[in-house]
Write an enzyme that holds these catalytic residues in place. Sequence first.
Site, PDB file in Angstrom:
ATOM      1  N   LEU A   1      11.582 -19.496 -18.647  1.00 48.89           N
ATOM      2  CA  LEU A   1      11.702 -18.056 -18.933  1.00 48.89           C
ATOM      3  C   LEU A   1      10.904 -17.741 -20.203  1.00 48.89           C
ATOM      4  O   LEU A   1      11.472 -17.365 -21.233  1.00 48.89           O
ATOM      5  CB  LEU A   1      13.170 -17.680 -19.085  1.00 48.89           C
ATOM      6  CG  LEU A   1      13.938 -17.541 -17.773  1.00 48.89           C
ATOM      7  CD1 LEU A   1      15.407 -17.240 -18.022  1.00 48.89           C
ATOM      8  CD2 LEU A   1      13.328 -16.461 -16.876  1.00 48.89           C
ATOM      9  N   HIS A   2       9.569 -17.877 -20.101  1.00 45.57           N
ATOM     10  CA  HIS A   2       8.720 -17.710 -21.294  1.00 45.57           C
ATOM     11  C   HIS A   2       9.018 -16.402 -22.033  1.00 45.57           C
ATOM     12  O   HIS A   2       9.388 -16.394 -23.210  1.00 45.57           O
ATOM     13  CB  HIS A   2       7.239 -17.647 -20.887  1.00 45.57           C
ATOM     14  CG  HIS A   2       6.713 -18.811 -20.136  1.00 45.57           C
ATOM     15  ND1 HIS A   2       6.570 -20.064 -20.694  1.00 45.57           N
ATOM     16  CD2 HIS A   2       6.231 -18.915 -18.867  1.00 45.57           C
ATOM     17  CE1 HIS A   2       6.035 -20.875 -19.799  1.00 45.57           C
ATOM     18  NE2 HIS A   2       5.819 -20.212 -18.688  1.00 45.57           N
ATOM     19  N   ASP A   3       8.762 -15.295 -21.341  1.00 48.12           N
ATOM     20  CA  ASP A   3       8.734 -14.007 -22.046  1.00 48.12           C
ATOM     21  C   ASP A   3      10.115 -13.542 -22.529  1.00 48.12           C
ATOM     22  O   ASP A   3      10.215 -13.009 -23.645  1.00 48.12           O
ATOM     23  CB  ASP A   3       8.053 -12.948 -21.169  1.00 48.12           C
ATOM     24  CG  ASP A   3       6.561 -13.250 -20.999  1.00 48.12           C
ATOM     25  OD1 ASP A   3       6.031 -14.059 -21.777  1.00 48.12           O
ATOM     26  OD2 ASP A   3       5.935 -12.666 -20.096  1.00 48.12           O
TER      27      ASP A   3
ATOM     28  N   THR B   1       9.686 -22.641 -24.579  1.00 50.22           N
ATOM     29  CA  THR B   1      10.014 -22.016 -23.280  1.00 50.22           C
ATOM     30  C   THR B   1      10.215 -23.065 -22.188  1.00 50.22           C
ATOM     31  O   THR B   1      10.933 -22.817 -21.230  1.00 50.22           O
ATOM     32  CB  THR B   1       8.948 -20.985 -22.867  1.00 50.22           C
ATOM     33  OG1 THR B   1       7.685 -21.644 -22.673  1.00 50.22           O
ATOM     34  CG2 THR B   1       8.793 -19.911 -23.933  1.00 50.22           C
TER      35      THR B   1
END
Length: 317
Positions: free
Chosen positions: A245-247, A199
């Site tokens: 934008l991890h998720d 990420t």
Amino acid sequence: MNSLPKIIIDTDPGQDDAAAILMAFGLDNLNIIQLQALTCVAGNVPLPLTQKNARIICDWANRQDMSVYQGADRPLLKPLFTAENVHGKNGLDGVVLHEPKTPLQSQHAAVFLAETLSQAADHSISICPIGPLTNIALALRLNPECVSGIKEIVIMGGTFFETGNVTPLADFNFFVDPIAAQIVLQSGVPIRIVPLDVTHKACLSEKRINALRALPNQNGKRLADILQSYERFDIQQFGLDGGPLHDPCAIACAVYPQWFTQKEVYVEINTHSGIAEAACSVDWHGKSGKKPNVSWCYQIDDEAFFEQFTQAIAALP
Ligand code: BDR
Ligand code: CA
């Protein structure tokens, strides 16, 4: 028969969770996936706020028909640790929030998951946990046979090559509930992990935020405002050029695994307290002799990812 990938998102919104859920609604509108439900867990903010935020996001997408469940209000054994310093007091800093119209289902999220997955066709549903893994661990304990309905679990959490974002070694999601993470990893279900290693290579930039803001819909501008507020933390802490934008990466990995370079590895989570709590022992070179239990992502085609992310957001109201 509809053969689109079926996805349940387990979430703790959270600003990047909002980006992931909106992306999923956009992919659903484009007939790329079938979003089945949102299950909420305590994490970035306490449960009363995560379930409320999830319902607000459904309203934004004009999807009041989506089933939203609330589950665990705390980790299995630890007290809850939250991240208002990143996401703001109510979890969705950057925009004004309204009272949600999307209803909250009465069933507990873990009961819903255990029942739905045990009744589903074999290996038919992908779960994307983008918060602490408490609900998923509870569901697996409630009804171990529910694994039959799971295609795979695509987890945003953990880190190995990158430093942690809560402690030197741990990411937020695993740190909040390391025991739940370890239960899920030992479940025998096919698991992909989308860690900080990936990420941190999928970051926002001025150009990318402007591309969202330029979309001719409300949600593009709304998300641009949320993400602009979100990214200041990681820019300051890690010196990154923009917020990771991890998720949304976990949603992308469930739908487009080919964009992620992955390695089959054995992984254990440290469940003991102390500085290495929730650290991932990733057996990169097979030294333990243990059978791999995880497909660990470590590279991403971030251009392809961001293009599809933007197209999905463009498909929203
Ligand atoms: C994870 O922590 C949360 O703050 C984010 O929403 C993401 O799921 C990253 O470590
Ligand atoms: Ca999250």
